[in-house]
Design a protein around this motif. Structure first.
Motif, PDB file in Angstrom:
ATOM      1  N   SER A   1       0.822  -1.216   0.000  1.00 40.69           N
ATOM      2  CA  SER A   1       0.000   0.000   0.000  1.00 40.69           C
ATOM      3  C   SER A   1       0.851   1.259   0.000  1.00 40.69           C
ATOM      4  CB  SER A   1      -0.934   0.032   1.223  1.00 40.69           C
ATOM      5  OG  SER A   1      -1.743  -1.112   1.279  1.00 40.69           O
TER       6      SER A   1
ATOM      7  N   LEU B   1      -1.447   7.982 -10.458  1.00 44.07           N
ATOM      8  CA  LEU B   1      -1.957   6.680 -10.023  1.00 44.07           C
ATOM      9  C   LEU B   1      -1.373   5.553 -10.867  1.00 44.07           C
ATOM     10  CD1 LEU B   1      -5.730   7.518  -9.402  1.00 44.07           C
ATOM     11  CD2 LEU B   1      -3.916   7.273  -7.695  1.00 44.07           C
TER      12      LEU B   1
ATOM     13  N   ILE C   1       0.799   2.567  -9.314  1.00 44.92           N
ATOM     14  CA  ILE C   1       0.279   1.204  -9.415  1.00 44.92           C
ATOM     15  C   ILE C   1       1.304   0.287 -10.062  1.00 44.92           C
ATOM     16  CG2 ILE C   1      -1.430  -0.214 -10.634  1.00 44.92           C
ATOM     17  CD1 ILE C   1      -3.459   2.051 -10.081  1.00 44.92           C
TER      18      ILE C   1
ATOM     19  N   ARG D   1      -9.563  -1.776  -9.071  1.00 45.52           N
ATOM     20  CA  ARG D   1      -8.994  -1.399 -10.366  1.00 45.52           C
ATOM     21  C   ARG D   1      -8.233  -2.551 -11.003  1.00 45.52           C
ATOM     22  NH1 ARG D   1      -7.139   4.540 -11.880  1.00 45.52           N
ATOM     23  NH2 ARG D   1      -8.765   5.730 -10.830  1.00 45.52           N
TER      24      ARG D   1
ATOM     25  N   VAL E   1      -8.183   1.494  -5.491  1.00 43.27           N
ATOM     26  CA  VAL E   1      -7.788   2.895  -5.372  1.00 43.27           C
ATOM     27  C   VAL E   1      -8.973   3.640  -4.753  1.00 43.27           C
ATOM     28  CG1 VAL E   1      -7.117   4.994  -6.581  1.00 43.27           C
ATOM     29  CG2 VAL E   1      -6.276   2.773  -7.381  1.00 43.27           C
TER      30      VAL E   1
ATOM     31  N   TYR F   1      -4.981   9.792  -2.351  1.00 50.45           N
ATOM     32  CA  TYR F   1      -5.575   8.566  -2.877  1.00 50.45           C
ATOM     33  C   TYR F   1      -4.840   7.374  -2.271  1.00 50.45           C
ATOM     34  CZ  TYR F   1      -7.557  11.745  -6.322  1.00 50.45           C
ATOM     35  OH  TYR F   1      -8.231  12.774  -6.929  1.00 50.45           O
TER      36      TYR F   1
ATOM     37  N   ILE G   1      -3.828   3.597  -2.375  1.00 47.16           N
ATOM     38  CA  ILE G   1      -3.689   2.471  -3.302  1.00 47.16           C
ATOM     39  C   ILE G   1      -3.276   1.250  -2.494  1.00 47.16           C
ATOM     40  CG2 ILE G   1      -2.573   1.606  -5.383  1.00 47.16           C
ATOM     41  CD1 ILE G   1      -1.936   4.444  -6.167  1.00 47.16           C
TER      42      ILE G   1
END
Length: 305
Positions: free
Chosen positions: A94, A118, A122, A255, A261, A274, A276
């Motif tokens: 994370s 993002l 990711i 996602r 997300v 945000y 993740i």
């Protein structure tokens, strides 16, 4: 006598570029790899983040008979289970991505700044995921190879004989070898030296060396220390009692497989955050589903002159 610059007879390139639009790429990240292991592993959805691996206790005690055509009594037997089977708990990878709202408002053409932040994060999280599947001290493959499933190279460099010996450890429907790219090259050199260049196979649009029909899959997540690495051989899939990846389905803000997300809000400094998260683990269902070749030297070269 001083040189006098000649006047431009036409619009210069430098001036013309002020009115031209440059074609822009998205941000490139050199740490992104194909992550073949994640693609090749079968993935099993896990309920409530727990995967219980049930095994049969003392399978050699199960009695079976092929009696002659007589009235002889048949053996009585049953299959016992382990009382305390191992349970795998999903681990998380994370991070929190912060983007100032001014940046996302003003500088999101042609590419959305939030989506790009993002996307790159990711990609980095997925790289870490593959590394954990291999190296995690809790559930990684290297930490879960049974003692009898470890062998060492005969001469240091990986030879066809070494890989043949590895196949004897995972002979029930092996799927692929996994090793560092340097070991793939080292194995290719040893095959060339012996006059048995390995065949290749096309997977996902890329070419891979093979041995005995099994592809050698490269991953830079396999440790390479002091010129030595390892070669793993896997059988995969629940139906084959092999190696499987584990993930949590139906996440909020999902996602991708086990990936979510979620927007965390905007603080008083106008920074949007945000969260993740990627939830995963790995299970080796039976000991003979995984074996490793240790002490693989990758720095040996040969003179063919």
């Amino acid at each position: 006598m001083t040189d006098v610059a000649e006047p431009n007879l036409a619009l210069s390139d430098a001036a013309a570029r002020q009115l031209a639009n440059a074609t822009k790429t998205v941000a490139q990240l050199s740490t992104i790899t194909p992550r073949w292991l994640v693609r090749l592993l079968p993935w099993v959805p896990v309920e409530a983040g727990i995967y219980r691996l049930n095994k049969v206790r003392h399978p050699e005690d199960v009695e079976i008979a092929c009696p002659p055509r007589s009235e002889a009594a048949l053996p009585q037997t049953f299959v016992d289970y382990e009382d305390t089977p191992r349970e795998y708990f999903l681990s998380s990878v994370s991070t929190v991505v912060d983007v100032h709202t001014r940046v996302s408002d003003l500088y999101s053409s042609p590419y959305d700044q939030i989506e790009e932040q993002l996307r790159l994060t990711i990609e980095t999280i997925k790289e870490r995921q593959e590394g954990e599947l291999i190296r995690s001290p809790e559930y990684g493959m290297l930490a879960n190879v049974a003692t009898g499933q470890r062998i060492s190279t005969r001469t240091g460099a990986p030879t066809p004989d070494d890989l043949d010996e590895l196949i004897t450890k995972v002979w029930k429907e092996p799927a692929f070898f996994l090793t560092h790219p340097a070991a793939v090259a080292a194995f290719g050199r040893e095959c060339t030296r012996r006059g048995v260049p390995p065949a290749t196979v096309s997977l996902f649009g890329s070419q891979f060396l093979t041995w005995r029909g099994l592809p050698l899959i490269p991953s830079d997540k396999v440790p390479l220390d002091d010129g030595k690495t390892k070669i793993l051989l896997l059988r995969t899939g629940e139906d084959r009692q092999g190696v499987v990846g584990l993930y949590q389905p139906s996440l909020a803000g999902e996602r991708g497989m086990g990936l979510s997300v979620r927007f965390m809000g905007i603080n008083r400094s106008a920074i949007a955050s945000y969260l993740i998260s990627l939830y995963c683990s790995l299970a080796v269902l039976t000991d003979d589903a995984l074996a490793v070749l240790d002490d693989v030297e990758v720095g040996k070269f040969h003179d063919y002159a």
